[in-house]
Design a protein around this motif. Sequence first.
Motif, PDB file in Angstrom:
ATOM      1  N   ILE A  35     -12.488 -10.179  34.113  1.00  0.00           N
ATOM      2  CA  ILE A  35     -13.066 -10.105  35.461  1.00  0.00           C
ATOM      3  C   ILE A  35     -12.081  -9.555  36.490  1.00  0.00           C
ATOM      4  O   ILE A  35     -12.466  -9.199  37.612  1.00  0.00           O
ATOM      5  CB  ILE A  35     -13.574 -11.500  35.915  1.00  0.00           C
ATOM      6  N   ILE A  77     -16.455 -17.818  44.122  1.00  0.00           N
ATOM      7  CA  ILE A  77     -17.231 -16.606  43.808  1.00  0.00           C
ATOM      8  C   ILE A  77     -18.610 -16.976  43.250  1.00  0.00           C
ATOM      9  O   ILE A  77     -18.737 -17.622  42.208  1.00  0.00           O
ATOM     10  CB  ILE A  77     -16.473 -15.715  42.783  1.00  0.00           C
ATOM     11  N   GLY A 108      -4.430 -14.353  36.543  1.00  0.00           N
ATOM     12  CA  GLY A 108      -5.362 -14.162  35.424  1.00  0.00           C
ATOM     13  C   GLY A 108      -5.861 -12.728  35.446  1.00  0.00           C
ATOM     14  O   GLY A 108      -6.620 -12.332  36.337  1.00  0.00           O
ATOM     15  N   LYS A 146       0.297 -13.367  29.664  1.00  0.00           N
ATOM     16  CA  LYS A 146       0.527 -12.223  28.763  1.00  0.00           C
ATOM     17  C   LYS A 146       1.377 -11.208  29.518  1.00  0.00           C
ATOM     18  O   LYS A 146       0.879 -10.523  30.427  1.00  0.00           O
ATOM     19  CB  LYS A 146      -0.813 -11.614  28.340  1.00  0.00           C
ATOM     20  N   ASP A 156       0.056 -13.193  34.866  1.00  0.00           N
ATOM     21  CA  ASP A 156      -0.642 -13.528  33.621  1.00  0.00           C
ATOM     22  C   ASP A 156       0.409 -14.000  32.627  1.00  0.00           C
ATOM     23  O   ASP A 156       1.528 -13.483  32.621  1.00  0.00           O
ATOM     24  CB  ASP A 156      -1.392 -12.312  33.052  1.00  0.00           C
ATOM     25  N   LEU A 184      -8.785 -17.333  36.177  1.00  0.00           N
ATOM     26  CA  LEU A 184      -8.255 -17.988  34.976  1.00  0.00           C
ATOM     27  C   LEU A 184      -9.374 -18.607  34.145  1.00  0.00           C
ATOM     28  O   LEU A 184     -10.495 -18.786  34.633  1.00  0.00           O
ATOM     29  CB  LEU A 184      -7.299 -19.108  35.418  1.00  0.00           C
ATOM     30  N   HIS A 188     -11.608 -21.598  32.716  1.00  0.00           N
ATOM     31  CA  HIS A 188     -12.191 -22.630  33.591  1.00  0.00           C
ATOM     32  C   HIS A 188     -11.296 -23.841  33.829  1.00  0.00           C
ATOM     33  O   HIS A 188     -11.195 -24.344  34.948  1.00  0.00           O
ATOM     34  CB  HIS A 188     -13.527 -23.100  33.002  1.00  0.00           C
TER      35      HIS A 188
END
Length: 338
Positions: free
Chosen positions: A15, A122, A11, A38, A36, A73, A75
């Motif tokens: 962030i 985190i 991801g 993308k 990712d 990623l 949630h």
Amino acid sequence: MDKKLKVAIIGLGRISGRHLNAYKTENLAEIVAVCDIKKDRADKIANEYNAKAYYNYEEMLDSEKLDAVHICLPHYLHVPASVYAIERGVNVISEKPMSIDYESALKTVELAKSKGVLYGLILQNRYNGATKFVKNALNSGKLGKIISARSLVTWYRSDEYYSSSDWSGTWEKEGGGVLINQAIHTLDLANYMIDSEFDILSASMANRNHKNIEVEDVFEGLITYKNGVKHIFYFTNNYGCSEPVEVKLYCENGKVTFDYDKAAIVYNDKSVEEFNEPQNFVEIDGKDYWGRQHFTQINQFYKACLKLEDLEITGEEGLKTHKLVCELYKTAKENYNK
Ligand SMILES: NC(=O)c1ccc[n+]([C@@H]2O[C@H](COP(=O)([O-])OP(=O)(O)OC[C@H]3O[C@@H](n4cnc5c(N)ncnc54)[C@H](O)[C@@H]3O)[C@@H](O)[C@H]2O)c1
């Protein structure tokens, strides 16, 4: 340090910069792969970090020999990606929230334990100087017991913030709004100080100002804890800007106020103790971020992976606030207005 951890990031959105750059402060890890869906994003970052690009995390976890993976990623993907890594013996550090429900988060923590793999969550604000100052004062016993707590988050999230992603603002993929995404940090700080299981919940939520999303932009209520503390809270994404959060604790021997970088304790005898070390904004990859606590927490996780220290913010620790978040949603959904 001879051995460096081989890590990957899944991801590569907003962030990810804080996860990608954490290794630079203590040199305990090297980023060997990034992932990712993308492709242009994965290729660009792989190129910058001299890592291998993947567009499918399962393929990455099956192909690479990783010591740890960072989950950054949306949630609803935190659990499936964490479980896939844990089953392959890879240590996990996941962005908050653990999941969008309680049961799958609990199963993930249990799985990590049974596989002997580390699972860290985190919650970077636990590493703020102000947090440590207040926790130490409470632990010293000088403040006596907490009687009640008040926490406030008055932030702003625009319609564009929500419309720019396919997961924000949805129950299915974000799992909620201001509570599970933004205010979870502040709820966690208050919980951490109160240090007790919750008992009775009374809460309500509403969507007052974001017509393009289905989840709440206001969440408020009262939590009564088993140790008797009463905690009132108000969280919103509808203020015109994002003000510092605020937690207040009314204790037997004084009152405490703290946010992310300031804290003040006024004792009943009028003596005052203060903490004020602005963390300021730091620039990472050309963007401004609040503080360096992601770096501190991620390096603590790396040290735990290297068996140099015990992991501080474990899955068990994360479950305490996660359970509360999930139960608050159950309570507030009964009267939800949208
Ligand atoms: N700790 C904090 O203070 C903090 C701050 C911001 C965000 N976050 C958390 O970080 C996480 C990510 O948030 P964000 O703002 O970076 O989101 P984002 O939407 O900007 O980034 C998510 C990335 O994941 C990618 N992605 C989606 N599905 C994928 C899949 N199946 N495989 C691989 N990649 C996939 C997307 O293409 C995107 O690049 C969230 O859990 C969020 O709550 C934490």
